[in-house]
Design an enzyme around this catalytic site. Structure first.
Site, PDB file in Angstrom:
ATOM      1  N   CYS A   2      43.647  63.861  18.867  1.00  0.00           N
ATOM      2  CA  CYS A   2      44.437  63.715  17.652  1.00  0.00           C
ATOM      3  C   CYS A   2      45.190  65.009  17.367  1.00  0.00           C
ATOM      4  O   CYS A   2      44.674  66.100  17.564  1.00  0.00           O
ATOM      5  CB  CYS A   2      43.626  63.383  16.407  1.00  0.00           C
ATOM      6  SG  CYS A   2      42.790  61.811  16.485  1.00  0.00           S
ATOM      7  N   ARG A  27      47.725  65.591  22.723  1.00  0.00           N
ATOM      8  CA  ARG A  27      46.415  65.569  22.063  1.00  0.00           C
ATOM      9  C   ARG A  27      45.921  64.158  21.767  1.00  0.00           C
ATOM     10  O   ARG A  27      44.788  63.960  21.343  1.00  0.00           O
ATOM     11  CB  ARG A  27      46.479  66.356  20.754  1.00  0.00           C
ATOM     12  CG  ARG A  27      46.741  67.820  20.939  1.00  0.00           C
ATOM     13  CD  ARG A  27      46.782  68.513  19.604  1.00  0.00           C
ATOM     14  NE  ARG A  27      45.501  68.441  18.925  1.00  0.00           N
ATOM     15  CZ  ARG A  27      44.531  69.329  19.042  1.00  0.00           C
ATOM     16  NH1 ARG A  27      44.698  70.372  19.827  1.00  0.00           N
ATOM     17  NH2 ARG A  27      43.396  69.202  18.379  1.00  0.00           N
ATOM     18  N   TRP A  73      44.063  59.831  18.924  1.00  0.00           N
ATOM     19  CA  TRP A  73      43.184  59.509  20.055  1.00  0.00           C
ATOM     20  C   TRP A  73      41.965  58.876  19.409  1.00  0.00           C
ATOM     21  O   TRP A  73      41.204  59.543  18.710  1.00  0.00           O
ATOM     22  CB  TRP A  73      42.811  60.787  20.799  1.00  0.00           C
ATOM     23  CG  TRP A  73      42.010  60.592  22.029  1.00  0.00           C
ATOM     24  CD1 TRP A  73      42.470  60.352  23.287  1.00  0.00           C
ATOM     25  CD2 TRP A  73      40.581  60.661  22.142  1.00  0.00           C
ATOM     26  NE1 TRP A  73      41.415  60.259  24.168  1.00  0.00           N
ATOM     27  CE2 TRP A  73      40.252  60.439  23.499  1.00  0.00           C
ATOM     28  CE3 TRP A  73      39.534  60.878  21.232  1.00  0.00           C
ATOM     29  CZ2 TRP A  73      38.941  60.435  23.972  1.00  0.00           C
ATOM     30  CZ3 TRP A  73      38.233  60.874  21.696  1.00  0.00           C
ATOM     31  CH2 TRP A  73      37.951  60.650  23.055  1.00  0.00           C
ATOM     32  N   ASN A  99      42.283  65.187  11.738  1.00  0.00           N
ATOM     33  CA  ASN A  99      41.795  65.351  13.108  1.00  0.00           C
ATOM     34  C   ASN A  99      40.338  65.783  13.005  1.00  0.00           C
ATOM     35  O   ASN A  99      40.020  66.714  12.273  1.00  0.00           O
ATOM     36  CB  ASN A  99      42.619  66.435  13.816  1.00  0.00           C
ATOM     37  CG  ASN A  99      41.993  66.856  15.135  1.00  0.00           C
ATOM     38  OD1 ASN A  99      41.381  66.044  15.816  1.00  0.00           O
ATOM     39  ND2 ASN A  99      42.146  68.113  15.484  1.00  0.00           N
ATOM     40  N   GLY A 100      39.452  65.085  13.719  1.00  0.00           N
ATOM     41  CA  GLY A 100      38.033  65.429  13.681  1.00  0.00           C
ATOM     42  C   GLY A 100      37.198  64.189  13.423  1.00  0.00           C
ATOM     43  O   GLY A 100      37.676  63.066  13.634  1.00  0.00           O
ATOM     44  N   GLU A 478      36.378  70.030  41.270  1.00  0.00           N
ATOM     45  CA  GLU A 478      37.636  70.035  40.521  1.00  0.00           C
ATOM     46  C   GLU A 478      38.657  69.106  41.193  1.00  0.00           C
ATOM     47  O   GLU A 478      39.394  68.383  40.511  1.00  0.00           O
ATOM     48  CB  GLU A 478      38.165  71.475  40.420  1.00  0.00           C
ATOM     49  CG  GLU A 478      39.542  71.639  39.790  1.00  0.00           C
ATOM     50  CD  GLU A 478      39.642  71.127  38.364  1.00  0.00           C
ATOM     51  OE1 GLU A 478      38.621  70.796  37.748  1.00  0.00           O
ATOM     52  OE2 GLU A 478      40.782  71.022  37.878  1.00  0.00           O
ATOM     53  N   LYS A 482      40.341  65.987  39.177  1.00  0.00           N
ATOM     54  CA  LYS A 482      41.791  65.834  39.015  1.00  0.00           C
ATOM     55  C   LYS A 482      42.229  64.489  39.579  1.00  0.00           C
ATOM     56  O   LYS A 482      43.041  63.792  38.991  1.00  0.00           O
ATOM     57  CB  LYS A 482      42.487  66.990  39.750  1.00  0.00           C
ATOM     58  CG  LYS A 482      43.737  67.445  39.160  1.00  0.00           C
ATOM     59  CD  LYS A 482      43.584  68.542  38.105  1.00  0.00           C
ATOM     60  CE  LYS A 482      42.497  68.309  37.101  1.00  0.00           C
ATOM     61  NZ  LYS A 482      42.232  69.412  36.241  1.00  0.00           N
ATOM     62  N   GLU A 485      41.149  61.624  37.299  1.00  0.00           N
ATOM     63  CA  GLU A 485      41.769  61.745  35.980  1.00  0.00           C
ATOM     64  C   GLU A 485      43.197  61.213  35.963  1.00  0.00           C
ATOM     65  O   GLU A 485      43.587  60.519  35.022  1.00  0.00           O
ATOM     66  CB  GLU A 485      41.751  63.230  35.586  1.00  0.00           C
ATOM     67  CG  GLU A 485      42.309  63.550  34.219  1.00  0.00           C
ATOM     68  CD  GLU A 485      42.251  65.051  33.915  1.00  0.00           C
ATOM     69  OE1 GLU A 485      42.175  65.863  34.863  1.00  0.00           O
ATOM     70  OE2 GLU A 485      42.296  65.397  32.727  1.00  0.00           O
ATOM     71  N   HIS A 501      22.020  63.321  50.976  1.00  0.00           N
ATOM     72  CA  HIS A 501      20.882  62.946  50.143  1.00  0.00           C
ATOM     73  C   HIS A 501      21.176  61.702  49.304  1.00  0.00           C
ATOM     74  O   HIS A 501      20.547  61.496  48.266  1.00  0.00           O
ATOM     75  CB  HIS A 501      20.484  64.114  49.242  1.00  0.00           C
ATOM     76  CG  HIS A 501      19.994  65.308  50.008  1.00  0.00           C
ATOM     77  ND1 HIS A 501      18.807  65.316  50.696  1.00  0.00           N
ATOM     78  CD2 HIS A 501      20.569  66.520  50.255  1.00  0.00           C
ATOM     79  CE1 HIS A 501      18.640  66.479  51.309  1.00  0.00           C
ATOM     80  NE2 HIS A 501      19.715  67.230  51.060  1.00  0.00           N
ATOM     81  N   LYS A 599      44.090  66.119  25.556  1.00  0.00           N
ATOM     82  CA  LYS A 599      44.058  67.489  26.062  1.00  0.00           C
ATOM     83  C   LYS A 599      42.883  68.287  25.511  1.00  0.00           C
ATOM     84  O   LYS A 599      42.227  69.011  26.224  1.00  0.00           O
ATOM     85  CB  LYS A 599      45.372  68.183  25.689  1.00  0.00           C
ATOM     86  CG  LYS A 599      45.507  69.604  26.206  1.00  0.00           C
ATOM     87  CD  LYS A 599      45.719  69.602  27.692  1.00  0.00           C
ATOM     88  CE  LYS A 599      45.813  70.988  28.284  1.00  0.00           C
ATOM     89  NZ  LYS A 599      45.565  70.949  29.738  1.00  0.00           N
TER      90      LYS A 599
END
Ligand code: M6R
Length: 604
Positions: A2, A27, A73, A99-100, A478, A482, A485, A501, A599
């Site tokens: 948000c 955001r 969001w 926001n929150g 990473e 990526k 995502e 394993h 983000k």
């Protein structure tokens, strides 16, 4: 997670609010809205979908000199028109963006409903305008009503409110970011500086509990008790062009390309001319005397940078652990005053990271924030802050900030090694000269990468595995993060030794394996490569151009310039960024704003 914006000025502010929202869309992007104070009262437009859909419905009817906006969001309630912000009270005289998360919203909603308030959304936010309405009805002046309403809230919030009949926007923050921009008489509020960078780079960082009045001719900040406070005006050194796409199809691609410059800034002035010592302005030799172990706290990509730094420290004989912040906040590891707790966070606002940092602080550890954002909550709350200087990162997928985090953490590692063990690392000079050369090496990867041609062959598969050892292990993690995502395709990253394993059961000729080689532990990783090749899996190695042994053993290779093995992972990671980017592009994904993500994750 948000974004909120607000603007107060002497002319119509609708365009400025919408521009601010557009700049904050990273955001959150599942619905958006704007409200202004017009001559007829409060006007609101809001819509499910991105800012462009909102822009289509905004008209002159809401022209006004005080405006607030929101890009969402979803946390409470689906992304619908009704759940989009701003939310209003029963009379339409109060409009609020938030926001929150308001944790006690259920209880407040019950109480307000019982008192006759009608709710039209499923959001936690909607309790706020109704609380303000109730306080106004009880006879309180607007600012007092606003303060009394926010006093009832539990959780984290940045809130901006318009109240009909007033001449100012009222806003506050507690646990969620909110910054103020100053441009002559015009004032901006936003969750993040890039929102208003094209208007001004003069910024006021608000503190938790501050209440700000944003009028058409200036602003006033008061603390939680209502006493005026001077928060000062800082100038950020980011220009608006840093936050623009600059001819690239996507911010992510632009930010991948910016890595040489970002790395240059990350190390500039921080390495002695003879490459023999680290020059960290606020951290001279001896800064960490008395520290005996290091804990890294972070999430996502920042966690991978932390794992990278952990490997470097352990290699140099410094006890170090890297925890995912969400888990650490739930089950904190024991710390003492000899523990340095390093919160690694691009935004400096990630709720899990902040919660774990607060735990560590309360338990008596020494704390340090490694962040990209000056004035962020992490930078302000930790005992010390070290900035990675990457510039604004708008793409939701973190790219340049990973490289800059690793570079700055590598400098920190050298300082810590000397302070904790009493001697510099064995090859400090080699490491520092490789760090100095890192920007040009990344530049070469960008120029010579063949990732684009390879992407067409690896887009379609049952899944992909990324493996590595030592510093190549976090890079494998990473690379997989990526990939999933932004392509929405399955990918997993493992320590190379772990594959046998369990995950090996999934390996077939339809599961390509990306194997990252740092130049250390390569024999063992090559054994793991043989294990997957014998199950038919195609293997792409990411390795030094001089690593003949690896190059001869695999089907395909993404080569990078030879460098210090401790930094080869940064170069390998750039290749993997490009692979993910090109596959996502071929699949026509929403690269800068992947579905379901935001983000900055400001809820736990
Ligand atoms: O701002 P932070 O570095 O604290 O963010 C942590 C993660 O949310 C972030 O790195 C996330 O994993 C990235 N978007 C992944 O590309």
């Amino acid at each position: 997670m948000c974004g909120i914006t607000a603007c107060a000025g002497s002319d119509d502010v609708v365009d400025a609010v919408l521009t601010g929202l557009k700049n904050l869309e990273y955001r959150g992007y599942d619905s958006a809205g704007v409200a202004t104070l017009t001559e007829e009262g409060i006007g609101v437009h809001k819509r499910e979908g991105g800012i462009d859909r909102l822009v289509d419905v905004v008209d002159d009817s809401i022209a006004g000199r005080l405006g607030i906006g929101h890009t969402r969001w979803s946390t409470h309630g689906a992304p619908t028109d009704e759940n989009a912000h701003p939310h209003t009270d029963c009379t339409g005289s109060v409009a609020v963006v938030h926001n929150g998360i308001i944790e006690n919203y259920d209880e407040l909603r019950g109480e307000l409903s019982a008192a006759g308030h009608l709710f039209t959304s499923e959001t936690d936010t909607e309790v706020v305008p109704h609380l303000i309405e109730a306080e106004l009805a009880a006879g309180h002046e607007p600012e007092a009503a606003f303060r009394r309403a926010i006093d009832r809230l539990e959780g984290s919030y940045a809130i901006a409110a318009l109240i009909d009949g007033t001449d100012a926007i009222l806003a506050t923050r507690r646990g969620s970011p909110l910054v103020l921009g100053v441009d002559g008489d015009r004032r901006f509020l936003a969750s993040d500086v890039p929102s208003f960078l094209e208007f001004t780079s003069r910024v006021v960082y608000l503190h938790d509990g501050d209440v700000v009045r944003l009028a058409t001719d200036g602003h006033e900040v008061t603390d939680a008790d209502g006493d005026p406070v001077d928060r000062g005006i800082d100038t950020v050194d980011w220009g608006s062009e840093d936050a623009e796409r600059d001819g690239y199809d996507h911010y992510m691609r632009k930010e991948i390309s910016e890595q040489p410059d970002a790395l240059e800034r990350a190390v500039r002035g921080r390495i002695a001319d003879d490459d023999r010592d680290v020059v960290l302005e606020d951290f001279p030799p001896g800064t960490f005397d008395g520290i005996s172990e290091v804990h890294f706290l972070s999430c996502g990509t920042s966690h991978h940078a932390s794992l990278y730094a952990r490997q470097l420290l352990c290699d140099r004989g410094v006890p170090a652990h890297a925890f995912t912040a969400g888990e650490y906040a739930t089950t904190p590891a024991p710390v003492s005053e000899e523990t340095l707790v390093v919160a690694v966070t691009q935004s400096g606002e990630t709720a899990d990271t902040l919660a774990s940092l607060r735990h560590a602080d309360a338990a008596g550890a020494r704390t340090l924030a490694v962040t990209n954002v000056v004035g962020s909550t992490a930078a302000r709350e930790a005992d010390d802050a070290l900035f990675i200087r990457a510039g604004p990162e708008i793409g939701v997928a973190a790219t340049k900030t990973f490289s800059s985090q690793v570079a700055v953490l590598a400098l920190l590692v050298e300082r810590l090694t000397e302070d904790v063990t009493g001697t510099p690392s064995d090859d400090r000079e080699g490491m520092l000269s490789a760090l100095r050369a890192l920007p040009s090496h990344v530049g070469r990867v960008l120029e010579e990468s063949t990732a684009a041609s390879l992407a067409g062959r690896y887009g379609e598969a049952d899944g992909r595995f990324f493996i590595g050892r030592g510093v190549a292990y976090p890079v494998a993690r990473e690379g997989a993060l990526k990939f999933k995502e932004i392509t929405y395709e399955h990918a997993e990253g493992f320590a190379a030794g772990e594959l046998k394993h369990g995950p090996l059961a999934l390996v077939t000729r339809d599961t390509p394996v990306f194997a990252v080689f740092s130049g250390r532990h390569d024999t063992k990783t090559l054994n793991n490569v043989e294990e997957v090749r014998s199950r038919g899996a195609p293997v792409v190695a990411v390795a030094s151009e001089r690593n003949d042994r690896v190059l001869e053993s695999v089907d395909e290779c993404l080569a990078v310039p030879e460098t210090h093995p401790d930094l080869l992972g940064v170069l390998a990671n750039v290749q993997l960024q490009l692979v993910s980017y090109h596959v996502a592009d071929l699949l026509d994904r929403s690269i800068d704003k992947p579905r379901n993500l935001a983000k900055s994750v400001t809820v736990e």
